[in-house]
Design an enzyme around this catalytic site. Structure first.
Site, PDB file in Angstrom:
ATOM      1  N   GLY A 128      25.432 -23.996  -5.343  1.00 16.31           N
ATOM      2  CA  GLY A 128      25.283 -24.920  -6.460  1.00 16.31           C
ATOM      3  C   GLY A 128      25.414 -24.244  -7.811  1.00 16.31           C
ATOM      4  N   GLY A 194      10.944   3.908  -3.839  1.00  9.55           N
ATOM      5  CA  GLY A 194      10.038   2.895  -4.360  1.00  9.55           C
ATOM      6  C   GLY A 194       8.689   2.928  -3.670  1.00  9.55           C
ATOM      7  N   GLY A 196       6.109   0.735  -4.229  1.00  8.97           N
ATOM      8  CA  GLY A 196       5.411  -0.528  -4.435  1.00  8.97           C
ATOM      9  C   GLY A 196       5.122  -1.227  -3.128  1.00  8.97           C
ATOM     10  N   TYR A 197       4.847  -2.535  -3.202  1.00  8.30           N
ATOM     11  CA  TYR A 197       4.430  -3.292  -2.017  1.00  8.30           C
ATOM     12  C   TYR A 197       5.420  -3.176  -0.865  1.00  8.30           C
ATOM     13  CZ  TYR A 197       1.331  -5.783  -5.313  1.00  8.30           C
ATOM     14  OH  TYR A 197       0.399  -6.105  -6.262  1.00  8.30           O
ATOM     15  N   LEU A 200       5.852   0.456   0.608  1.00 10.06           N
ATOM     16  CA  LEU A 200       4.698   0.973   1.350  1.00 10.06           C
ATOM     17  C   LEU A 200       4.500   0.247   2.673  1.00 10.06           C
ATOM     18  CD1 LEU A 200       2.064   1.692  -1.436  1.00 10.06           C
ATOM     19  CD2 LEU A 200       3.950   3.101  -0.586  1.00 10.06           C
ATOM     20  N   GLU A 201       4.708  -1.067   2.689  1.00  6.43           N
ATOM     21  CA  GLU A 201       4.561  -1.800   3.953  1.00  6.43           C
ATOM     22  C   GLU A 201       5.586  -1.322   4.982  1.00  6.43           C
ATOM     23  OE1 GLU A 201       2.658  -6.030   2.348  1.00  6.43           O
ATOM     24  OE2 GLU A 201       4.710  -5.993   3.112  1.00  6.43           O
ATOM     25  N   HIS A 458     -23.070 -13.313  10.950  1.00  5.61           N
ATOM     26  CA  HIS A 458     -23.125 -11.934  11.443  1.00  5.61           C
ATOM     27  C   HIS A 458     -22.535 -11.878  12.845  1.00  5.61           C
ATOM     28  CE1 HIS A 458     -24.684  -7.949  12.330  1.00  5.61           C
ATOM     29  NE2 HIS A 458     -25.140  -8.435  13.477  1.00  5.61           N
TER      30      HIS A 458
END
Length: 483
Positions: A128, A194, A196-197, A200-201, A458
């Protein structure tokens, strides 16, 4: 006629089809807008070039978490002896990892298609572009075109991975997150540019699958914008998992080709060195998808960095045209794009909903996770905001002890002149879920004492908030923070 028009047959209809709402792109905010207004009886069309539902279910958030979960299972298998389970080695089949991810994506796409069908929104798989104010042309795969004009138009085209101008980088055909999720072989040595997120993941996941990993980052710390205790904890995690991190490293050139042999030359502390690997992944930021979609003829202006310029109501500079999600410069999270939909929905129906002042939670899905909402210590100090700091190690959380997953910590910033929670950070197992409990308290303007005194089940991870808010805080004065 132009050469493009001569190249393939075209729809000869010149008058555009009229819609209440035309949407370019089908990401988080876009699809929610389509389904919502179509279900209300409006005529709605969505023009999507490739990914039904946008990047999140296809090539980003959910597929990556699928692969990360598989990597966690691989980690458990490697550690089987800790659990008293005999496991004499194992073999990883990356094609099976990929196919499992693909099955999940197919299921998600089917859900999206069903929602389009049930809502009555029209999904047009096409490229588009604007050809006039509030008017778009959709170029279909069969060579025909359609022209659509909307009373309102939404731009939600997202972003794509940046491949920088480093000499040889583009020629090396590096992986981005898209190609990394389609690997059918395990990289022998994956170099990641890099810290960053995304970088690192993937670094941790691929390391747990068995790859050698080298992370290159130009900053002095991984996740350099986060507090020092966060960056130190992340570095310690990577060191323990055998992930090499080369920091303050400027990439000078790249030679070779990712997938066979690639060499990255860096400068670190004034010294050049070369790192050789089998694969190269680039995770150095995102670029808005605003090129080639006719924004100039639509009267839609861009920011200096190339994002669609919007006000706090997500209106562009063109009347009746809105922008949502990453392309509008919103924080690059699916949950923010979905919140952008709420802003648009309210404003297009006569309300006044703004993006300013909203909470932006995030979660990094390493193992353990990193999650934060509100102010970090760095931000509070930069803004001269006094705070009380509550902090406990994850070892203080009984569920973490039961799981024997005690790496990390919980910490919260509380105002010194009130009991208002200013921010919360968790680095630990289940951090994202624990953060959400604190965020809900912040949304409800609850004092920190409400979490301290609440009856929490708990043993759950959220119960760790008892230990956190029962600890003795340290006070950080605004004057000290400014110094």
């Amino acid at each position: 006629m132009s050469s493009t028009e001569n190249a393939s047959p075209r729809n000869t209809k010149t008058d555009p089809e009229e819609y209440d709402l035309v949407i370019l792109g089908s990401g988080g905010g876009a699809k929610l807008s389509a389904w919502t207004f179509a279900s209300r009886g409006q005529r709605v069309a969505v023009i999507e070039r490739k990914y039904v539902g946008g990047s999140c279910p296809n090539i980003a958030c959910l597929p990556s978490k699928n692969v990360i979960h598989t990597a966690q299972v691989a980690s458990y298998v490697r550690r089987a002896g800790e659990f008293g389970i005999a496991c004499d080695g194992f073999r990883l089949d990356m094609s099976t990892v990929r196919d499992r991810k693909r099955r999940m994506v197919t299921g998600l796409v089917d859900i999206h298609l069903d929602l389009y069908h049930r809502s009555g929104a029209e999904l047009i798989m096409a490229t588009g572009r604007f050809i006039a104010p509030r008017t778009l042309e959709a170029s279909l795969p069969d060579g025909t075109t359609r022209r659509l004009r909307g009373t309102n138009v939404v731009i939600c085209t997202g972003t794509h991975a940046a491949i920088g101008p480093t000499p040889g980088l583009a020629e090396a055909q590096p992986l981005t997150h898209i190609e990394a999720l389609e690997l059918d072989e395990l990289p022998e040595h994956l170099i990641i540019i890099g810290g960053g997120y995304i970088g690192l993941e993937f670094a941790q996941a691929m390391r747990r699958f068995g790859s050698r990993i080298t992370v290159l980052d130009q900053n002095p710390h991984l996740l350099h914008r986060e507090d020092n205790d966060v960056t130190e904890a992340m570095q310690s995690l990577f060191d323990d998992e055998g992930i090499e991190s080369l920091l303050s490293a400027s990439v000078k050139k790249v030679t070779g080709k990712s997938g066979s042999s690639v060499t990255v030359t860096i400068e670190q502390n004034g010294v050049e060195k070369s790192i050789e690997g089998s694969h190269l992944l680039v995770a150095t930021g995102r670029i808005p998808n605003t090129t080639g979609i006719g924004l100039d003829v639509a009267g839609v202006e861009l920011t200096p960095s190339g994002y669609v310029k919007v006000n706090e109501r997500l209106e562009t500079t063109a009347p009746g045209v809105w922008a949502l999600g990453e392309v509008a410069g919103s924080p690059q999270f699916t949950h923010i794009s979905e919140d952008d939909f709420l802003v648009f929905r309210d404003n297009v129906t006569g309300g006044n909903h703004v993006t300013t002042g909203r909470q932006v939670p995030f979660c990094l899905f390493t193992d353990p996770e990193l999650a934060r909402i509100g102010l970090s210590e760095k931000q509070a100090q930069a803004e001269g905001i006094a705070y009380r700091l509550f902090k406990v190690p994850m070892a203080a959380v009984l569920r973490a002890r039961a799981l024997m997953e005690t790496r990390g910590f919980l910490k919260a910033l509380v105002a010194t002149d009130s009991d208002r929670i200013l921010g919360f950070t968790a680095f630990g197992t289940g951090a994202g879920e624990v953060m959400s409990a604190v965020q809900i308290a912040m949304l409800g303007n609850l004092p920190w004492t409400a979490l301290r005194d609440a009856i929490l089940t708990h043993p759950t991870l959220v119960e760790g908030l008892h230990a956190l808010f029962s600890s003795a805080p340290t006070t950080h004065a605004a004057a000290e923070a400014k110094a």
